[in-house]
Design a protein around this motif. Sequence first.
Motif, PDB file in Angstrom:
ATOM      1  N   LYS A  49      13.817  69.076  40.066  1.00 14.20           N
ATOM      2  CA  LYS A  49      13.304  69.379  38.727  1.00 14.20           C
ATOM      3  C   LYS A  49      14.373  69.092  37.695  1.00 14.20           C
ATOM      4  O   LYS A  49      15.482  69.621  37.781  1.00 14.20           O
ATOM      5  N   VAL A  52      14.304  67.863  30.348  1.00 12.79           N
ATOM      6  CA  VAL A  52      14.627  66.827  29.362  1.00 12.79           C
ATOM      7  C   VAL A  52      14.616  67.460  27.972  1.00 12.79           C
ATOM      8  O   VAL A  52      13.600  68.040  27.576  1.00 12.79           O
ATOM      9  N   THR A  55      11.867  64.348  24.210  1.00 12.87           N
ATOM     10  CA  THR A  55      10.675  63.896  24.920  1.00 12.87           C
ATOM     11  C   THR A  55      11.051  62.996  26.077  1.00 12.87           C
ATOM     12  O   THR A  55      12.130  62.394  26.111  1.00 12.87           O
ATOM     13  N   GLN A  56      10.142  62.917  27.005  1.00 14.58           N
ATOM     14  CA  GLN A  56      10.374  62.073  28.178  1.00 14.58           C
ATOM     15  C   GLN A  56      10.415  60.600  27.766  1.00 14.58           C
ATOM     16  O   GLN A  56      11.090  59.790  28.391  1.00 14.58           O
ATOM     17  N   GLN A  57       9.666  60.296  26.668  1.00 15.27           N
ATOM     18  CA  GLN A  57       9.635  58.938  26.125  1.00 15.27           C
ATOM     19  C   GLN A  57      11.039  58.453  25.773  1.00 15.27           C
ATOM     20  O   GLN A  57      11.451  57.338  26.125  1.00 15.27           O
ATOM     21  N   LEU A  59      13.826  59.537  26.977  1.00 20.16           N
ATOM     22  CA  LEU A  59      14.599  59.353  28.200  1.00 20.16           C
ATOM     23  C   LEU A  59      14.278  58.005  28.839  1.00 20.16           C
ATOM     24  O   LEU A  59      15.179  57.266  29.254  1.00 20.16           O
ATOM     25  N   THR A  60      12.985  57.669  28.859  1.00 19.98           N
ATOM     26  CA  THR A  60      12.565  56.408  29.470  1.00 19.98           C
ATOM     27  C   THR A  60      13.181  55.213  28.727  1.00 19.98           C
ATOM     28  O   THR A  60      13.576  54.215  29.337  1.00 19.98           O
ATOM     29  N   ALA A  67      14.496  57.556  34.812  1.00 24.34           N
ATOM     30  CA  ALA A  67      13.217  58.190  34.482  1.00 24.34           C
ATOM     31  C   ALA A  67      12.119  57.820  35.467  1.00 24.34           C
ATOM     32  O   ALA A  67      11.122  58.519  35.586  1.00 24.34           O
ATOM     33  N   GLN A  68      12.325  56.678  36.182  1.00 22.64           N
ATOM     34  CA  GLN A  68      11.286  56.259  37.120  1.00 22.64           C
ATOM     35  C   GLN A  68      11.577  56.640  38.563  1.00 22.64           C
ATOM     36  O   GLN A  68      10.823  56.298  39.465  1.00 22.64           O
ATOM     37  N   GLN A  73      10.634  65.739  39.151  1.00 19.72           N
ATOM     38  CA  GLN A  73       9.665  66.200  38.155  1.00 19.72           C
ATOM     39  C   GLN A  73      10.413  66.443  36.854  1.00 19.72           C
ATOM     40  O   GLN A  73      11.415  67.169  36.832  1.00 19.72           O
ATOM     41  N   PHE A  74       9.964  65.804  35.783  1.00 19.38           N
ATOM     42  CA  PHE A  74      10.614  65.986  34.478  1.00 19.38           C
ATOM     43  C   PHE A  74       9.839  66.994  33.645  1.00 19.38           C
ATOM     44  O   PHE A  74       8.615  66.945  33.558  1.00 19.38           O
ATOM     45  N   GLU A  76       9.788  68.799  29.793  1.00 18.53           N
ATOM     46  CA  GLU A  76      10.354  68.670  28.450  1.00 18.53           C
ATOM     47  C   GLU A  76      10.742  70.014  27.864  1.00 18.53           C
ATOM     48  O   GLU A  76      10.052  71.009  28.061  1.00 18.53           O
TER      49      GLU A  76
END
Lengths: 335, 294
Positions: A49, A52, A55-57, A59-60, A67-68, A73-74, A76
């Motif tokens: 776990k 973040v 946002t996860q966006q 991070l990606t 992130a992939q 499990q991410f 926020e």
Amino acid sequence: MQAFIAIFLARNKEFLRDRSSLSWNIAFPILLVFGFSIIFSDDNNLLYKVGVIGTQQQLTTVLPNFAQTQHIQFVEFTDTQQAQDRVRKHQLDLVIQTHPQAVYWINSSSPKGYLLERILWGSGGQDFAQQTVEGKEIRYVDWVLPGILAMNMMFSCLFGVGYVIVRYRKNGYLKRLKATPLSAVQFLLAQMASRLILIQAITVFVYVGCDLFIDFHMIGSYWLLFFVSTLGSICLINMGLLVAARLRSEELAGGMLNLFSWPMMLLSGVWFSLEGSPEWVIALAQILPLTHLVEGARAIMTEGAGITQIFPELLALSLMSLLFLIIGALIFRWE
Amino acid sequence: METILEVKDLVRHFGKLTAVNNVSFKIPRGVCFGLLGPNGAGKTTTVEIMEGIQAPSAGQVLYKNHPLDQQFRQEAGIQFQSTALQEFLTVQDTLNLFGNLYQKTIPQQELIELCSLGDFLDRYTHKLSGGQRQRVLLAIALINDPEIIFLDEPTTGLDPQARRNFWQLIELVKSRDKTIVLTTHYMEEAETLCDIIAIMDKGKVISQGTPRDLLQAHFADTVIQLPKDIDEQILHEMQLSFYVRNSHYDIQSENIEHTIQTLLTHKIPLQQMQIRAWNLEDLFLSLTGSELRV
């Protein structure tokens, strides 16, 4: 008062002499607690776990490879403090922040955090600054114990009051009592008092018994814990009363009680944290009394929460108790 | 005689069904009042309205000239047709429990002796035999030393021995000058125990009075019973009035010698003939069941 005491004592005797049901009430939570302490004694949960910040966006965009990564499990977070707190309790294995600074936090005593750190380095995060937090791990058994005890209370209260009253009604015992000067209020209060005292005694017994062997993580006030559990019992007893107020069929009552108890067992955070669940699940959980009982008890045990921190839980339980009691008493009928 | 309980124009509907249809009667203090009728006649509904357990659709029940109130609850003893008691309580526990629900109670030892509960005081109530159970239920009905006792089919399901024991017990209770309201579909029971009876059928009281008065009002002298292998037509030809029963004919007779003479002239075999007095069973059948043929 004399009539109240007579009904109260009779119900206590009935419960205590019914050995099979009494032993189940005690054995069930003990078996669960020991079962979980053995199953989760070494940390074989392979899901990681990561918290973040932002946002996860984001991070990606910054760290697409990390992130992939599968099996992570991410979750926020907006509050950095809160996320760090989770790492301290080993509820998150790592927390990562991309803006304004590239930082990550791990718990120095967490093996999963150590591994995640290696994964982060290998997937483009070498430049992130390391921060460590300290904190004793809260084992799953510490975390799940309030849930198990609360769940046992829930079944005992719902079925021990709800189902039993419907049985009394169906087999004509309530009708027999109606033919005496006993009032409905005296009868119901005696049923509630009997169940409350017995379930509290059983819960204390199970807690103390298991604590001797497992040594739970309990950093709050025992008085407050007892208080929240009493309030929770009252609330669940009143809920049972509400279900039993009119029903004549044991099958239907059993079905209704299951209809209430199963969502609570699954959605009240007994087994797993609701964090990261869909909004509607979290909203639904708020209307279930068990959620407030479990969260209140867990906050006291694992975080040492005081009365002000769990005030929302206490308030919710009190209001629900009152609501169930008023409706239950208004629609109650002997036959 | 002073009236202890009065029922006035009682009506009870269940949906379209009228279970009780305009029933009225008065029960004098100290009598055993029997409410008789076939299954579904409305006895239990009537008695439960009298007990204040069900509300009537219309009409009134007066106890000592007042509507049923808390005083009635304290002074009435009730035994329902079927009652479960709390499980895992002994007979002794159960007596303690119910005793504590009333202000005034009969001394427990007296009650135990009266209902002969001594042999199974420590047994759980769900492990009693049918007869023992009925005695415990009666003891609970008597626990507040009631002025009026309601017994709804108290001996249904008991074997003949247990039934007779229960009757003796009711006689004992009667001798304590209590008013008893009893429903039953056993005519023998009503004949043994009741001072006044009311016969109900299809929600109405179709006849009431002392058993003796009722029999005198409905039947002439005696009945001659003959087996059913005789042709019904021959009986008609002899101009006898008779009832057709399942296994026999009941022939009304005002003059036995004359009737037997008639039967002999028609060469009717008399081997299985019985001569007896009319009883409540006959009355009940004639009021609620088979037709009189002339």
